[in-house]
Design a protein around this motif. Structure first.
Motif, mmCIF file in Angstrom:
data_model
loop_
_atom_site.group_PDB
_atom_site.id
_atom_site.type_symbol
_atom_site.label_atom_id
_atom_site.label_comp_id
_atom_site.label_asym_id
_atom_site.label_seq_id
_atom_site.Cartn_x
_atom_site.Cartn_y
_atom_site.Cartn_z
ATOM 1 N N LEU A 170 21.245 58.014 37.679
ATOM 2 C CA LEU A 170 20.798 56.622 37.574
ATOM 3 C C LEU A 170 21.146 56.021 36.216
ATOM 4 O O LEU A 170 21.516 54.851 36.130
ATOM 5 N N ARG A 171 21.016 56.804 35.156
ATOM 6 C CA ARG A 171 21.386 56.292 33.830
ATOM 7 C C ARG A 171 22.845 55.860 33.803
ATOM 8 O O ARG A 171 23.197 54.832 33.235
ATOM 9 N N THR A 172 23.696 56.654 34.421
ATOM 10 C CA THR A 172 25.123 56.335 34.460
ATOM 11 C C THR A 172 25.378 55.109 35.332
ATOM 12 O O THR A 172 26.079 54.185 34.925
ATOM 13 N N ASP A 173 24.793 55.094 36.527
ATOM 14 C CA ASP A 173 25.022 53.996 37.468
ATOM 15 C C ASP A 173 24.441 52.673 36.977
ATOM 16 O O ASP A 173 24.949 51.612 37.310
ATOM 17 N N MET A 174 23.374 52.744 36.219
ATOM 18 C CA MET A 174 22.652 51.529 35.827
ATOM 19 C C MET A 174 22.754 51.245 34.330
ATOM 20 O O MET A 174 21.903 50.557 33.777
ATOM 21 N N LYS A 175 23.801 51.720 33.673
ATOM 22 C CA LYS A 175 23.868 51.609 32.222
ATOM 23 C C LYS A 175 23.800 50.162 31.717
ATOM 24 O O LYS A 175 23.269 49.906 30.664
ATOM 25 N N GLU A 176 24.295 49.199 32.504
ATOM 26 C CA GLU A 176 24.233 47.791 32.066
ATOM 27 C C GLU A 176 22.794 47.271 32.032
ATOM 28 O O GLU A 176 22.475 46.348 31.304
ATOM 29 N N TYR A 177 21.936 47.854 32.859
ATOM 30 C CA TYR A 177 20.559 47.386 32.968
ATOM 31 C C TYR A 177 19.573 48.349 32.313
ATOM 32 O O TYR A 177 18.365 48.203 32.467
ATOM 33 N N LEU A 178 20.066 49.317 31.608
ATOM 34 C CA LEU A 178 19.235 50.396 31.094
ATOM 35 C C LEU A 178 18.023 49.924 30.275
ATOM 36 O O LEU A 178 16.925 50.420 30.491
ATOM 37 N N PRO A 179 18.160 48.956 29.369
ATOM 38 C CA PRO A 179 16.966 48.555 28.603
ATOM 39 C C PRO A 179 15.821 48.075 29.500
ATOM 40 O O PRO A 179 14.668 48.434 29.295
ATOM 41 N N LEU A 180 16.148 47.306 30.518
ATOM 42 C CA LEU A 180 15.120 46.816 31.424
ATOM 43 C C LEU A 180 14.574 47.948 32.290
ATOM 44 O O LEU A 180 13.381 48.054 32.521
ATOM 45 N N LEU A 181 15.442 48.810 32.747
ATOM 46 C CA LEU A 181 15.016 49.917 33.604
ATOM 47 C C LEU A 181 14.196 50.948 32.846
ATOM 48 O O LEU A 181 13.312 51.582 33.415
ATOM 49 N N LEU A 182 14.477 51.119 31.562
ATOM 50 C CA LEU A 182 13.682 52.057 30.757
ATOM 51 C C LEU A 182 12.210 51.674 30.822
ATOM 52 O O LEU A 182 11.326 52.508 30.958
ATOM 53 N N PHE A 183 11.981 50.369 30.761
ATOM 54 C CA PHE A 183 10.610 49.879 30.841
ATOM 55 C C PHE A 183 10.033 50.106 32.233
ATOM 56 O O PHE A 183 8.926 50.594 32.406
ATOM 57 N N LEU A 184 10.776 49.766 33.258
ATOM 58 C CA LEU A 184 10.247 49.809 34.636
ATOM 59 C C LEU A 184 10.106 51.225 35.188
ATOM 60 O O LEU A 184 9.121 51.518 35.874
ATOM 61 N N LEU A 185 11.066 52.072 34.957
ATOM 62 C CA LEU A 185 11.097 53.373 35.606
ATOM 63 C C LEU A 185 10.759 54.542 34.694
ATOM 64 O O LEU A 185 10.749 55.679 35.135
ATOM 65 N N LYS A 186 10.535 54.275 33.441
ATOM 66 C CA LYS A 186 10.261 55.339 32.479
ATOM 67 C C LYS A 186 11.400 56.367 32.498
ATOM 68 O O LYS A 186 11.190 57.548 32.603
ATOM 69 N N LEU A 187 12.636 55.861 32.487
ATOM 70 C CA LEU A 187 13.801 56.733 32.500
ATOM 71 C C LEU A 187 13.921 57.435 31.171
ATOM 72 O O LEU A 187 14.536 58.399 30.994
#
Length: 187
Positions: A170-187
């Motif tokens: 997911l980190r690789t696939d979603m790298k453009e959105y990573l800052p937002l996803l870090l918050f939402l998914l606790k990646l």
């Protein structure tokens, strides 16, 4: 119980005839059972077919004292619950994003939510089934590794591995959105 032990031994020996018997004896009942949880007939049938494939692929791990009927119905129930939880998860993610960025959604130039949600759903769906299932149970149902291990009948180390692999993908696939996803998914 003797009949069950004979059936399991035949399955373990690779008897296609024994597998066909299990399929014939339980398929319709399992589909009817699945329909109590999942409303679409096609999805019920897919779940049951997946369970039957699982049975054949994992036949060597069966224990003669194990009830084939109980095993099949338990797995179908868990897969149905996972399917339902996936729908709930999608709804929760959409709600969470909307609440977080409600003010910004009124800006006609902001299309990131829809684009990101589509990309996230595709990324999650593209995960291998085992990784996806463990990831969704942990991140959106807040189950512990031990709870997931119990539900999936695997070790907690296997759950940890599956989740870590899912996160890497997911980190690789979603790298453009990573800052937002870090918050939402606790990646």
């Amino acid at each position: 119980m003797i009949q069950n032990e004979i059936l399991i031994r035949a399955l373990k020996e690779g008897s296609e005839q024994a597998f066909e018997r299990v399929y014939t004896d339980y398929y319709k009942g399992l589909c009817a059972f699945a329909s109590q949880y999942v409303t679409e007939t096609q999805e019920c049938e897919e779940i049951v077919q997946d369970v039957m494939m699982w049975l054949w692929e994992n036949r060597l791990t069966l224990v003669p004292e194990m009830s084939v009927k109980s095993l099949l119905f338990t797995i179908v129930k868990n897969k149905c619950l996972n399917s339902l939880s996936h729908q709930q998860i999608k709804h929760r993610v959409h709600e969470s994003l909307y609440r977080k960025f409600e003010d910004q959604f009124e800006d006609p130039d902001l299309y990131i939510e829809s684009e990101m949600m589509d990309r996230l759903e595709k990324a999650i769906q593209s995960l291998p089934a085992d990784y996806r299932e463990a990831f969704l149970l942990n991140r959106f149902e807040n189950l512990t590794y031990n709870e997931i291990a119990d539900r999936l009948a695997v070790s907690s180390k296997t759950v940890a591995y599956r989740i870590s692999q899912a996160l890497k993908i997911l980190r690789t696939d979603m790298k453009e959105y990573l800052p937002l996803l870090l918050f939402l998914l606790k990646l």
